[in-house]
Enzyme design. Structure first.
Site, PDB file in Angstrom:
ATOM      1  N   ARG A  82       0.849  -1.182   0.000  1.00 32.26           N
ATOM      2  CA  ARG A  82       0.000   0.000   0.000  1.00 32.26           C
ATOM      3  C   ARG A  82       0.893   1.243   0.000  1.00 32.26           C
ATOM      4  NH1 ARG A  82      -3.136  -2.953  -1.577  1.00 32.26           N
ATOM      5  NH2 ARG A  82      -5.134  -3.624  -0.730  1.00 32.26           N
TER       6      ARG A  82
ATOM      7  N   HIS B  43       1.106  -0.456 -10.436  1.00 31.59           N
ATOM      8  CA  HIS B  43       0.154  -1.257  -9.662  1.00 31.59           C
ATOM      9  C   HIS B  43      -0.200  -2.553 -10.395  1.00 31.59           C
ATOM     10  CE1 HIS B  43      -3.043  -0.889  -6.296  1.00 31.59           C
ATOM     11  NE2 HIS B  43      -2.724  -2.154  -6.497  1.00 31.59           N
TER      12      HIS B  43
END
Length: 311
Positions: A226, A274
């Site tokens: 994250r 990502h």
């Protein structure tokens, strides 16, 4: 009885799930109809969900027995005050295997010093032989399902593997630590750090100026977890001084990463968009079907989220 399932997720996800979900439900012996939207929320038995603009209020879904997330991370769902139904995060083989491949690949890249040869050394014959894996210390911060899977894979390659979590864990082949003192001890040893913690108020800025300073000079950060786990300004400062040798980052506080962000141009940062791990519809659909089957037969739900803890 035919169950009513609401698939509420960004439109781009539906084409793949439109085929995979019915197949998985049929294999599990579940008679269900899947709808993309409904004027009768009180008739919905289960909500298959990823954050979207259409469904933000769960209050009308009075019959829903569970919200089944398509994502492993649930921080954008669990804080919703209207969510009273049980929430299950996604844990599936495809997600775990994808994360393992990314983590092991980039750990090996930095362990072997591959960048110097790929990018070229300007004609310099610098015959530096990398250490064996058994002589390299790697730390995985976060020992949930993905963290344990990745840490075990690294240990199987022979790396001296440390793992850290907020609460005590015991994992074969991994030197586990927990709590604030455990984190400090792990960081003092770690030449490569992989961050796979959940995003909670307690984990935000786990890697900050103080914790980065504990790492050995030249240590490498790999973050497929994250974006909020890292204090960006502190990391950039540590990279500029050379205390941190490189950072490979797959997740960010703002995504897509703005074109003006200094990570893009920093010579010691690798940005990946990502892509470390994605939920695979084929495998995720079987997890969803299995949880519905369990719920309908009175068995406990798999991967149910502790809403107070946030994961």
């Amino acid at each position: 009885m035919t169950l009513t399932l609401l698939f509420s997720a960004p439109d781009r996800l539906w084409p793949a799930y439109s085929a995979a979900l019915p197949h998985a439900l049929a294999e599990a012996g579940i008679d269900a109809q899947i709808t993309r939207e409904t004027d009768n929320p009180e008739t919905v038995d289960y909500i298959i969900y990823a954050p979207n603009k259409t469904l933000t209020d769960f209050t009308p879904f009075t019959r829903a027995k569970a919200v089944l997330s398509l994502w492993a991370g649930v921080e954008r769902i669990v804080s919703n005050p209207t969510l009273t139904q049980p929430l299950c995060r996604m844990v599936d083989d495809g997600l775990a295997l994808g994360m393992r491949d990314y983590v092991v690949g980039h750990v090996m890249r930095h362990h072997l010093g591959m960048d110097a040869h790929i990018l070229g050394l300007g004609g310099v014959w610098d015959q530096v032989v990398p250490p064996l894996a058994r002589d390299r210390t790697v730390a995985v911060l976060g020992l949930g399902a993905l963290g344990q899977f990745c840490a075990t894979a690294l240990a199987e390659f022979g790396f001296k593997t440390f793992g850290w979590s907020r609460s005590p864990k015991e994992i074969a082949g991994i030197t586990c630590a927990h709590g604030a003192d455990g984190l400090r001890d792990v960081l003092r040893h770690a030449e490569i750090v992989v961050t796979l913690l959940p995003n909670t108020p307690e984990t935000e800025n786990t890697l900050n100026a103080q914790s980065l300073a504990l790492l050995p000079k030249g240590a490498v950060i790999i973050n497929p977890g994250r974006g909020a786990l890292i204090d960006d300004d502190a990391l950039l400062s540590s990279l500029d001084t050379g205390h941190i040798g490189h950072a490979t980052l797959d997740v960010f506080r703002a995504e897509p990463l703005p074109a003006t962000h200094p990570y893009w141009s920093h010579p010691h940062v690798t940005v990946t968009p990502h892509i470390a791990a994605e939920t695979r519809p084929e495998t995720a659909s079987h997890v969803i079907a299995d949880n519905i089957r369990r719920s309908e037969t009175g068995a406990p739900l798999l991967h149910e989220v502790d809403k107070k803890a946030g994961y």
